[in-house]
Design a protein around this motif. Structure first.
Motif, PDB file in Angstrom:
ATOM      1  N   GLY A 151       0.814  -1.215   0.000  1.00 31.23           N
ATOM      2  CA  GLY A 151       0.000   0.000   0.000  1.00 31.23           C
ATOM      3  C   GLY A 151       0.843   1.257   0.000  1.00 31.23           C
ATOM      4  N   GLU A 152       0.772   1.997   1.101  1.00 29.82           N
ATOM      5  CA  GLU A 152       1.457   3.294   1.211  1.00 29.82           C
ATOM      6  C   GLU A 152       2.959   3.170   0.970  1.00 29.82           C
ATOM      7  N   PHE A 153       3.513   1.988   1.264  1.00 27.79           N
ATOM      8  CA  PHE A 153       4.959   1.836   1.158  1.00 27.79           C
ATOM      9  C   PHE A 153       5.387   1.311  -0.206  1.00 27.79           C
ATOM     10  N   GLY A 154       4.432   0.994  -1.050  1.00 27.90           N
ATOM     11  CA  GLY A 154       4.755   0.550  -2.395  1.00 27.90           C
ATOM     12  C   GLY A 154       4.903  -0.952  -2.501  1.00 27.90           C
ATOM     13  N   ALA A 155       5.201  -1.408  -3.727  1.00 33.27           N
ATOM     14  CA  ALA A 155       5.384  -2.832  -3.994  1.00 33.27           C
ATOM     15  C   ALA A 155       6.870  -3.145  -3.978  1.00 33.27           C
ATOM     16  N   MET A 156       7.203  -4.290  -3.428  1.00 32.00           N
ATOM     17  CA  MET A 156       8.618  -4.647  -3.342  1.00 32.00           C
ATOM     18  C   MET A 156       8.777  -6.151  -3.247  1.00 32.00           C
ATOM     19  N   ALA A 157       9.967  -6.599  -3.650  1.00 28.76           N
ATOM     20  CA  ALA A 157      10.269  -8.024  -3.561  1.00 28.76           C
ATOM     21  C   ALA A 157      10.389  -8.403  -2.093  1.00 28.76           C
TER      22      ALA A 157
END
Lengths: 336, 200
Positions: free
Chosen positions: B156-162
């Motif tokens: 969400g607020e922190f973005g998408a990441m592996a």
């Protein structure tokens, strides 16, 4: 002239103490009383300097211990290795007055000042966070960490007669620094919603309004925290405590209003004063996971992942975004 | 001093197992050599699973909930289509000396893979005195590496990441969970053993 008040649990804890002295019966009715107002006088700076020469950094207990008043979700976070590290929680509160309250967060019943209760509670949720305590009469400015998250816990309000313009520069320097952090998103600023059973930012029964709340409304990293009677579950939903202030009709408050369970039946400490430190601890937990995240992102995450299915008769104008859920805040929204 | 080679599955000669395999590939070995080879070969182990597969099973227990409450079952990501099958045989080269050899099929799930492997080893055995056997054995695994794939987590607020699929909902920062991806070389499953056996 605005005056700082006693914190949002003063009468609640005092009532518990009186009840205990009177024979052990806890006066739940009294615990809902509003905080004292208009009686505080500013402690002379010299006196403050002698009693609290500077920010005090306390070493937190690193080993977390689960207590009945906590949400079971926090235990899950601990089991996953959480210690709240790399964050700072600044507790601005009463650390110098003669007012002491009796309660027990699980380590034994003690009698201490409001600020030390608040600091202990936040420390039990985020035991590895760095803690700084500032007396709210000290007028010391709150500083944020240059790296890592800073959380400011405010379990008090600043009351005055309604109608005064809300001008940041009119606030005491300490609060001015806090409002600035909330406005710029440089710290998560968590304020107890208040114990008057009214909407945040509106007039309480005594005719005053909390100018600290008013100044925080609409700020990007501010959160207001109300009290539920328990940690809700889907099958055992929580209710708002009758003393707790509500989100009210203003969208700007609703959007940034959270609730958590305050188990005064377990701790003897009632009031939204003891709701805010839980959310402050959650913010620190979240900040130790998402180390590069801004205070605004952390606060928004807590707000956006709050649960409404654990609250009886959930309404946005009462409960705001719902019950804070640290378990959901740290989990991904989607994964593949 | 008499010597004998261990036959863990003694009653089952490898001839039965290997017959079909070698019969299907007559060009690989000349028939007399194949017969000789089979006469001295014995089935040592036919099993499913491996230490690396067990590691995957252990690591993939349970699950967690997404931020909206939807459940994630790790089993769905870590269940193999076919389990890792291992066939190992021993061929006696001389009195008290044998080689072990075999293959593992490997296995694959949505988020991990165990590569196929070749087993090569030896057995040396000596009868020290009556009823007392000393056995020195070892086996190496060529291939069989265990690797785990990461997930893409949307925070969400922190973005998408592996992120490590198993640790996505823990307090560990997503980028740090990648340090805990399963990554084990098959070579680490090689072993040496000394065994003393005395019957009385």
């Amino acid at each position: 002239m605005l005056q700082k008040t006693r914190p949002f649990a003063a009468l609640a804890a005092a009532a518990a103490l009186i009840a205990a002295v009177a024979g052990g019966a806890r006066a739940e009715g009294l615990s809902f009383a509003p905080a004292l107002r208009d009686v505080a006088t500013v402690v002379p700076a010299s006196t403050t300097a002698l009693r609290l020469p500077g920010a005090v950094t306390l070493r937190p207990a690193v080993t977390p211990v689960y207590r009945r008043w906590m949400s079971p979700e926090i235990r899950t976070a601990w089991n996953a290795g959480f210690r709240g590290q790399n964050t700072r929680i600044v507790v601005v509160d009463d650390f110098t007055s003669s007012d002491r309250f009796s309660g027990n967060f699980g380590a034994g019943e003690t009698n201490r000042r409001h600020g030390y209760w608040v600091r202990q509670q936040a420390g039990m949720i985020a035991p590895a966070a760095e803690f700084r305590t500032l007396d709210y009469y000290s007028n010391e400015r709150v500083t944020a960490r240059s790296t890592g998250l800073t959380v400011v816990n405010l379990s008090y309000g600043i009351f005055g007669r309604p109608g005064m313009p809300i001008i940041e520069s009119e606030l005491p320097p300490q609060e001015r620094s806090i409002i600035r952090h909330a406005r710029l998103g440089t710290a998560v600023v968590v304020q107890a919603a208040g114990n008057d059973g009214v909407a945040v930012g509106t007039m309480e029964p005594g005719g005053d309004v909390d100018y600290l709340s008013l100044a925080l409304i609409g700020k990007q990293s501010a959160i207001f925290v109300g009290a539920l009677d328990r940690n809700g579950t889907v099958t055992n939903k929580a209710r708002i405590e009758s003393y707790s202030n509500r989100a009210g009709g203003r969208r700007a408050v609703q959007d940034r209003f959270l609730m958590v369970g305050v188990r005064d039946d377990v701790t003897g400490l009632a009031g939204t004063s003891f709701a805010a430190p839980i959310v402050s601890g959650y913010a620190a937990v979240l900040g130790s996971k998402f180390r590069g995240a801004s205070a605004t992102q952390i606060s928004n995450r807590l707000l956006n992942t709050a649960r409404t299915d654990t609250i009886r008769n959930y309404r946005r104008d009462v409960h705001g975004r719902g019950e804070a859920s640290i378990g959901r805040a740290i989990a991904p929204s989607r994964i593949d | 001093m008499g010597r004998r080679m261990p036959r863990p599955l003694g009653a089952l000669p490898a001839r039965l197992v290997l017959g079909a395999v070698l019969a299907a590939a007559p060009a690989v070995l000349p028939h007399p050599a194949a017969a000789e080879f089979l006469d001295h070969s014995h089935l040592l182990d036919l099993s499913d699973g491996s230490d690396r597969a067990a590691r995957v099973r252990t690591a993939s227990r349970g699950g967690y909930a997404l931020s909206d409450g939807r459940p994630i079952r790790l089993r769905d990501w870590y269940e193999p289509g076919l389990p890792d099958l291992t066939l190992r045989l021993m061929t006696e080269m001389s009195d008290g000396v044998g080689i072990t050899w075999g293959v593992s099929t490997g296995e694959t799930g949505r988020k991990y893979r165990i590569a196929p492997a070749l087993h090569l080893g030896f057995v040396l055995q000596d009868e020290l005195f009556e009823n007392a056997l000393l056995t020195f054995s070892g086996s190496a695994l060529l291939g069989g590496d265990l690797t785990e794939r990461s997930c893409m987590g949307d925070y969400g607020e922190f973005g998408a990441m592996a992120v490590n699929c198993r640790l996505a909902a823990t307090i560990l920062p997503p980028e740090e969970t990648l340090d805990y991806l399963l990554d084990r070389s098959g070579w680490h499953s090689s072993w040496l053993a000394v065994q003393f056996e005395y019957k009385f």
